[in-house]
Design a protein around this motif. Structure first.
Motif, PDB file in Angstrom:
ATOM      1  N   LEU A 126    -115.660  32.329   7.949  1.00  0.00           N
ATOM      2  CA  LEU A 126    -116.720  32.998   6.919  1.00  0.00           C
ATOM      3  C   LEU A 126    -116.509  32.824   5.602  1.00  0.00           C
ATOM      4  CD1 LEU A 126    -117.310  36.686   8.908  1.00  0.00           C
ATOM      5  CD2 LEU A 126    -118.776  34.306   9.349  1.00  0.00           C
ATOM      6  N   GLY A 158    -115.981  33.477   1.970  1.00  0.00           N
ATOM      7  CA  GLY A 158    -115.072  34.233   1.434  1.00  0.00           C
ATOM      8  C   GLY A 158    -114.098  34.442   1.963  1.00  0.00           C
ATOM      9  N   SER A 159    -113.014  33.663   2.867  1.00  0.00           N
ATOM     10  CA  SER A 159    -111.890  33.861   4.472  1.00  0.00           C
ATOM     11  C   SER A 159    -110.935  32.918   3.294  1.00  0.00           C
ATOM     12  CB  SER A 159    -112.712  33.590   5.565  1.00  0.00           C
ATOM     13  OG  SER A 159    -112.736  31.947   5.541  1.00  0.00           O
ATOM     14  N   GLY A 160    -111.361  32.176   2.042  1.00  0.00           N
ATOM     15  CA  GLY A 160    -110.726  31.455   1.889  1.00  0.00           C
ATOM     16  C   GLY A 160    -110.664  30.103   2.051  1.00  0.00           C
ATOM     17  N   LYS A 161    -111.945  29.814   2.723  1.00  0.00           N
ATOM     18  CA  LYS A 161    -111.673  28.577   2.627  1.00  0.00           C
ATOM     19  C   LYS A 161    -111.329  27.013   1.764  1.00  0.00           C
ATOM     20  CE  LYS A 161    -115.375  28.105   5.279  1.00  0.00           C
ATOM     21  NZ  LYS A 161    -115.632  27.600   4.149  1.00  0.00           N
ATOM     22  N   THR A 162    -112.193  27.272   1.049  1.00  0.00           N
ATOM     23  CA  THR A 162    -111.887  26.199  -0.147  1.00  0.00           C
ATOM     24  C   THR A 162    -110.725  25.885  -0.494  1.00  0.00           C
ATOM     25  OG1 THR A 162    -114.162  26.541   0.027  1.00  0.00           O
ATOM     26  CG2 THR A 162    -113.358  24.938  -2.693  1.00  0.00           C
ATOM     27  N   THR A 163    -109.884  27.334  -1.175  1.00  0.00           N
ATOM     28  CA  THR A 163    -108.924  27.401  -1.691  1.00  0.00           C
ATOM     29  C   THR A 163    -107.741  26.943  -1.377  1.00  0.00           C
ATOM     30  OG1 THR A 163    -109.499  29.572  -2.440  1.00  0.00           O
ATOM     31  CG2 THR A 163    -107.434  29.025  -2.341  1.00  0.00           C
ATOM     32  N   GLN A 171    -116.385  24.554  -7.458  1.00  0.00           N
ATOM     33  CA  GLN A 171    -115.191  24.890  -6.939  1.00  0.00           C
ATOM     34  C   GLN A 171    -114.313  24.170  -6.500  1.00  0.00           C
ATOM     35  OE1 GLN A 171    -115.698  28.743  -4.790  1.00  0.00           O
ATOM     36  NE2 GLN A 171    -113.600  29.055  -4.117  1.00  0.00           N
ATOM     37  N   LYS A 196    -104.756  35.975   3.341  1.00  0.00           N
ATOM     38  CA  LYS A 196    -104.510  37.112   1.861  1.00  0.00           C
ATOM     39  C   LYS A 196    -103.652  37.621   2.466  1.00  0.00           C
ATOM     40  CE  LYS A 196    -109.445  35.806   0.562  1.00  0.00           C
ATOM     41  NZ  LYS A 196    -110.839  36.767   0.871  1.00  0.00           N
ATOM     42  N   ASP A 241    -100.299  37.991   1.627  1.00  0.00           N
ATOM     43  CA  ASP A 241    -100.035  38.952   0.371  1.00  0.00           C
ATOM     44  C   ASP A 241    -100.695  40.413  -0.019  1.00  0.00           C
ATOM     45  OD1 ASP A 241    -102.315  37.250  -0.116  1.00  0.00           O
ATOM     46  OD2 ASP A 241    -102.485  37.638  -2.008  1.00  0.00           O
ATOM     47  N   GLY A 250    -101.922  31.755   4.243  1.00  0.00           N
ATOM     48  CA  GLY A 250    -102.171  31.996   2.635  1.00  0.00           C
ATOM     49  C   GLY A 250    -100.920  32.573   2.031  1.00  0.00           C
ATOM     50  N   GLY A 274    -101.469  34.391  -1.612  1.00  0.00           N
ATOM     51  CA  GLY A 274    -102.146  34.057  -3.574  1.00  0.00           C
ATOM     52  C   GLY A 274    -102.812  33.324  -2.796  1.00  0.00           C
ATOM     53  N   GLU A 275    -103.638  33.223  -4.291  1.00  0.00           N
ATOM     54  CA  GLU A 275    -104.877  32.412  -4.587  1.00  0.00           C
ATOM     55  C   GLU A 275    -104.282  30.838  -5.399  1.00  0.00           C
ATOM     56  OE1 GLU A 275    -107.748  34.662  -6.930  1.00  0.00           O
ATOM     57  OE2 GLU A 275    -107.316  36.100  -7.050  1.00  0.00           O
TER      58      GLU A 275
HETATM   59  P1  GDP Z   1    -114.239  30.637   0.273  1.00  0.00           P
HETATM   60  O1  GDP Z   1    -116.248  31.435   0.283  1.00  0.00           O
HETATM   61  O2  GDP Z   1    -113.647  30.568   2.196  1.00  0.00           O
HETATM   62  O3  GDP Z   1    -114.501  29.155   0.143  1.00  0.00           O
HETATM   63  O4  GDP Z   1    -113.542  31.002   0.068  1.00  0.00           O
HETATM   64  P2  GDP Z   1    -113.042  30.750  -1.092  1.00  0.00           P
HETATM   65  O5  GDP Z   1    -112.067  30.405  -1.037  1.00  0.00           O
HETATM   66  O6  GDP Z   1    -113.510  31.161  -2.271  1.00  0.00           O
HETATM   67  O7  GDP Z   1    -111.855  32.427  -1.310  1.00  0.00           O
HETATM   68  C1  GDP Z   1    -112.163  33.410  -1.924  1.00  0.00           C
HETATM   69  C2  GDP Z   1    -111.369  34.167  -3.125  1.00  0.00           C
HETATM   70  O8  GDP Z   1    -110.404  34.636  -1.960  1.00  0.00           O
HETATM   71  C3  GDP Z   1    -110.914  33.441  -3.712  1.00  0.00           C
HETATM   72  O9  GDP Z   1    -110.747  34.708  -5.151  1.00  0.00           O
HETATM   73  C4  GDP Z   1    -109.992  32.720  -4.014  1.00  0.00           C
HETATM   74  O10 GDP Z   1    -108.820  32.230  -4.565  1.00  0.00           O
HETATM   75  C5  GDP Z   1    -108.983  34.212  -2.433  1.00  0.00           C
HETATM   76  N1  GDP Z   1    -107.672  33.854  -2.262  1.00  0.00           N
HETATM   77  C6  GDP Z   1    -108.160  32.766  -1.046  1.00  0.00           C
HETATM   78  N2  GDP Z   1    -106.631  33.061  -0.365  1.00  0.00           N
HETATM   79  C7  GDP Z   1    -105.623  33.296  -0.985  1.00  0.00           C
HETATM   80  C8  GDP Z   1    -104.541  33.883  -0.294  1.00  0.00           C
HETATM   81  O11 GDP Z   1    -104.295  33.916   0.525  1.00  0.00           O
HETATM   82  N3  GDP Z   1    -104.415  35.107  -1.202  1.00  0.00           N
HETATM   83  C9  GDP Z   1    -105.747  35.571  -2.164  1.00  0.00           C
HETATM   84  N4  GDP Z   1    -105.452  37.027  -2.842  1.00  0.00           N
HETATM   85  N5  GDP Z   1    -106.640  35.272  -2.600  1.00  0.00           N
HETATM   86  C10 GDP Z   1    -106.687  34.528  -1.777  1.00  0.00           C
END
Ligand code: GDP
Length: 299
Positions: free
Chosen positions: A112, A114-119, A150, A252, A254, A277, A279-280
């Motif tokens: 979904l 915001g889940s942290g996919k791209t990161t 991004q 997330k 952390d 994951g 952290g960011e």
């Molecule tokens: P996407 O919409 O699934 O691609 O999500 P993003 O990669 O854009 O991440 C959404 C937010 O979560 C961003 O602000 C990231 O920096 C943050 N984020 C991703 N992974 C982690 C993690 O492991 N820990 C923390 N604290 N934040 C994370």
């Protein structure tokens, strides 16, 4: 993580049962299990799993030879049984795919928004790049404005080659072209980021199926936000049905995630967690180990 609270609560339950030990061993075990069940439910572990776990622990304890509740050995046995049962739950039943050198390994991400996919895509790209794999990133998220920027920024910072388009609106086409380009250039790990949107809309799943059909991934990874709680089971099942992912990355860790949702997602899909994951930052990424996860969970 507030996961350690669960361990403290389980220890309290065990200690209290030991100090207020009833004459009847079975009653003492049941009183203790009641507190353990409450602690697990409040940590967001799925109710069906909690009761299955409870029954397994109960059987182990009632079958045990010592059947006395007032010695250190019994306490150890209880803690070990809870530990082992939780490990079994987070240990997916299948082995995850491992990319091979001098092969073209395509990895597709789903999850979904915001889940942290791209990161996590970038984190995984850096992980393989550091281990000598020629690695590239493809942005097939044409739905979210700014998604390509991004990924591009992350990739440039991490020095990972990337592919995407500002003009093409068909994510299937972008995915196909990106993978074809990197394959032609003999890349060994090609990571495809897809759109996530907010709700589990029908079109999202349809899009994932179409992308999967053209890029033919060796591995599909679902990214799951660890703080999602009880929703994890239903969400991961819905993704499993449409994308049949073979591994999970839990993000997330952390944060204030209680962790129980993660256990439920693994148990519901029988799929292993491969990384977490924490952290960011791109290096806030660890290989998942069931034992160390459960150790943290129990504090
Ligand atoms: P996407 O919409 O699934 O691609 O999500 P993003 O990669 O854009 O991440 C959404 C937010 O979560 C961003 O602000 C990231 O920096 C943050 N984020 C991703 N992974 C982690 C993690 O492991 N820990 C923390 N604290 N934040 C994370």
């Amino acid at each position: 993580m507030v996961l350690a609270d669960l361990g403290k609560r389980i220890n309290t339950a065990v200690n209290s049962a030991l100090s207020n030990s009833q004459d009847d061993y079975t009653t003492t075990v049941d009183v203790m299990l009641k507190s353990i069940v409450t602690a697990l439910l409040e940590s967001d572990v799925n109710i069906k799993l909690v009761f299955a776990l409870r029954n397994n622990i109960r059987t182990s304890l009632l079958d045990s030879k010592s059947r006395s509740i007032d010695n250190a050995q019994t306490k150890k046995l209880i803690q070990k049984t809870v530990f082992d049962e939780l490990c079994k739950l987070v240990d997916g039943e299948t082995e995850p795919y491992v990319p091979k050198k001098r092969k073209q390994n395509v990895i597709m991400f789903v999850g979904l928004q915001g889940s942290g996919k791209t990161t996590s895509c970038t984190k995984l790209a850096v992980y393989y790049s550091k281990r000598g794999f020629k690695t590239g990133l493809v942005c097939a998220d044409t739905f979210r404005a700014g998604a390509f920027d991004q990924l591009k920024q992350n990739a440039i910072k991490a020095r990972i080659p990337f592919y995407g388009s500002y003009t093409e609106t068909d994510p299937v086409k972008v995915a196909q072209e990106g993978v074809a380009k990197f394959k032609k250039e003999k890349f060994e790990v090609i990571i495809v980021d897809t759109s996530g949107r907010h709700r589990q809309e029908e079109e999202l799943f349809q899009e994932m199926v179409e992308i999967s059909q053209v890029v033919k991934p060796n591995q599909t990874i679902m990214v799951l936000d660890a703080s999602i709680g009880q929703a994890a089971e239903q969400q991961s099942k819905a993704f499993k049905d449409s994308s049949d992912f073979g591994a999970i990355i839990l993000t997330k860790m952390d944060s204030h995630a209680k962790g129980g949702g993660a256990i439920s997602a693994v148990a519901a899909t029988k799929t292993p967690i491969i990384f977490i994951g924490t952290g960011e930052h791109v290096h806030d990424f660890e290989k998942f180990s069931p034992k160390s996860f459960v150790s943290k969970l129990l504090g």
